[in-house]
Design an enzyme around this catalytic site. Structure first.
Site, PDB file in Angstrom:
ATOM      1  N   ASP A  79       0.590   4.905   8.348  1.00 19.01           N
ATOM      2  CA  ASP A  79       0.910   5.236   6.956  1.00 19.01           C
ATOM      3  C   ASP A  79      -0.155   4.671   6.017  1.00 19.01           C
ATOM      4  O   ASP A  79      -0.995   3.860   6.420  1.00 19.01           O
ATOM      5  CB  ASP A  79       2.286   4.660   6.581  1.00 19.01           C
ATOM      6  N   GLU A 141       4.300   0.544   7.688  1.00 21.09           N
ATOM      7  CA  GLU A 141       3.795  -0.830   7.566  1.00 21.09           C
ATOM      8  C   GLU A 141       3.639  -1.218   6.103  1.00 21.09           C
ATOM      9  O   GLU A 141       3.850  -2.367   5.730  1.00 21.09           O
ATOM     10  CB  GLU A 141       2.443  -0.965   8.290  1.00 21.09           C
ATOM     11  N   GLU A 142       3.239  -0.241   5.285  1.00 26.27           N
ATOM     12  CA  GLU A 142       2.908  -0.545   3.892  1.00 26.27           C
ATOM     13  C   GLU A 142       4.143  -0.751   3.015  1.00 26.27           C
ATOM     14  O   GLU A 142       4.024  -1.174   1.876  1.00 26.27           O
ATOM     15  CB  GLU A 142       2.041   0.566   3.298  1.00 26.27           C
ATOM     16  N   HIS A 352      -6.170  -0.075  -0.575  1.00 27.08           N
ATOM     17  CA  HIS A 352      -5.116  -0.012  -1.607  1.00 27.08           C
ATOM     18  C   HIS A 352      -5.702   0.268  -2.983  1.00 27.08           C
ATOM     19  O   HIS A 352      -5.151  -0.157  -3.989  1.00 27.08           O
ATOM     20  CB  HIS A 352      -4.291  -1.319  -1.658  1.00 27.08           C
TER      21      HIS A 352
HETATM   22 ZN   LIG Z   1      -3.121  -1.983   6.633  1.00 24.02          ZN
END
Ligand SMILES: [Zn+2]
Length: 379
Positions: A79, A141-142, A352
């Protein structure tokens, strides 16, 4: 058998499939297309693939080559975080090369590692593995880390070693702190302010609770020093507080949110129990109702105390192991009795955010390192 596409072609496809995870349902998307693409390529290399449902539209991929105990897991989350379209110089879903960098959402964090791992396997063409090689692609995971939590609960994969290819500039990471975010809700009894004894002030009780949290923070700071971190102790931050409505009313409700970042070795549930014991004392002293609830399931701290994989990663990269400030899925894989190292190409500093990229030279270097890891631990 179809030939495996080049790693850049695979990464181009992986980046083109949206797989955003977010606590905001308007932004959240399925990761199924990424999982399916990875499974198709892995099957063409002889892997046995299991697509494991995590929640509606979300899957982990467990792809195994070879049999038996031991072996190596190469793990990456499938993800990405949401994106801010205005900041990008190119389409975040179209892998775009500029200045020897591959730009795209998830290029470095961390679809690139999965494409590189597949290519590394194809170049080794392993017919007879001494120990199994497992390619793991995880969901969410995020946001919630639910993919890794599901694996830890189910009790697999089992292997001797695991490398999580998060962007660390190919420097092996041996530890990171955990993350807890908790709310303390206090309910008292409202009353006219002219006779406070008729009520139970939630604000007064919160004042005591904050005192307890300060004492607890000081204890952690004194007793849990870990010189491996730039802030070498657990931190506890009182982040926001809400309570009361008028100066002439005894306050009946007050809530405080805090975060706690434990160093390796500190179990989130034990920390919660210690805090609850302090809260119970305040409740008894004040007569207020005091409840602590997690704002999300904790990410435990991760610490590799030193082992064969960590030594090998340091030797391969020429970098001494470090600690980092961000959380990963490492504690969940470590809970499966694997020695875990976090190490991959690219930089967390460009993740990010708009124009995220994977440097091509470091990607190629990482392919060589992945091959040597497989050679040493599986062949
Ligand atoms: Zn990562």
């Amino acid at each position: 058998m179809a030939a495996l596409p080049s790693w850049i072609d695979m990464l181009t496809e992986l980046v083109s499939h949206r797989s955003i995870s977010s606590a905001n349902p308007d932004l959240d998307t399925s990761n199924e297309a990424v999982i399916d693409a990875l499974a198709t390529w892995a099957e063409s290399l002889g892997f046995r693939c299991q697509k494991l449902p995590v929640s509606p539209g979300k899957f982990n991929l467990l792809a195994t080559l070879g049999e038996g105990a031991g072996g190596l897991v190469l793990s990456g989350h499938t993800d990405t975080v949401p994106f801010d379209a205005d900041g990008w110089d190119s389409d975040p879903f179209v892998l775009t090369q500029r200045d020897n960098r591959l730009h795209g959402l998830g290029s470095t964090d961390m679809k690139g590692f999965l494409a590189l791992a597949l290519t590394a396997v194809s170049e080794l063409n392993p017919k007879h593995l001494r120990e199994p090689l497992i390619l793991l692609g995880t969901a969410d995971e995020e946001s919630s880390m639910d993919g890794a939590r599901a694996l830890a609960q189910a009790g697999y994969p089992r292997a001797r070693f695991a490398v999580i290819g998060e962007p660390t500039g190919l420097v092996p990471v041996r530890a990171h702190k955990g993350i807890l975010m908790e709310r303390i809700q206090i309910n008292g009894q409202s009353a006219h302010s002219s006779n406070p004894d008729l009520g139970v002030s939630a604000l007064d009780a919160m004042h005591r609770v904050i005192g307890e949290l300060h004492d607890y923070r000081n204890e952690l700071k004194a007793d849990q020093v870990d010189p491996g971190f730039s802030v070498p102790w657990p931190t506890l931050n009182l982040g926001c507080i809400h309570g009361g409505d008028a100066p002439n009313r005894v306050c009946s409700d007050c809530a405080l949110d805090f975060d706690l970042r434990p160093t390796p070795g500190l179990d989130p549930d034990r920390l919660r129990a210690q805090i609850d014991a302090r809260l119970a004392q305040v409740a008894e002293q004040t007569g207020a109702d005091i409840r602590r609830t997690p704002l999300f399931e904790a990410v435990p701290p991760f610490g590799n105390p030193g082992g064969a994989l960590l030594d090998h990663c340091a030797e391969l990269t020429g970098h001494a192991p470090i600690t980092v400030g961000f959380g990963t899925e490492a504690p969940f894989l470590a809970a499966l009795d694997m020695e875990v190292v976090v190490m991959g190409p690219g930089s967390i500093d460009v993740a990010h955010q708009p124009n995220e990229y994977l440097p091509i030279d470091q990607a190629q270097q990482s392919m060589g390192i992945i091959k040597q890891l497989i050679q040493k631990h599986c062949l």
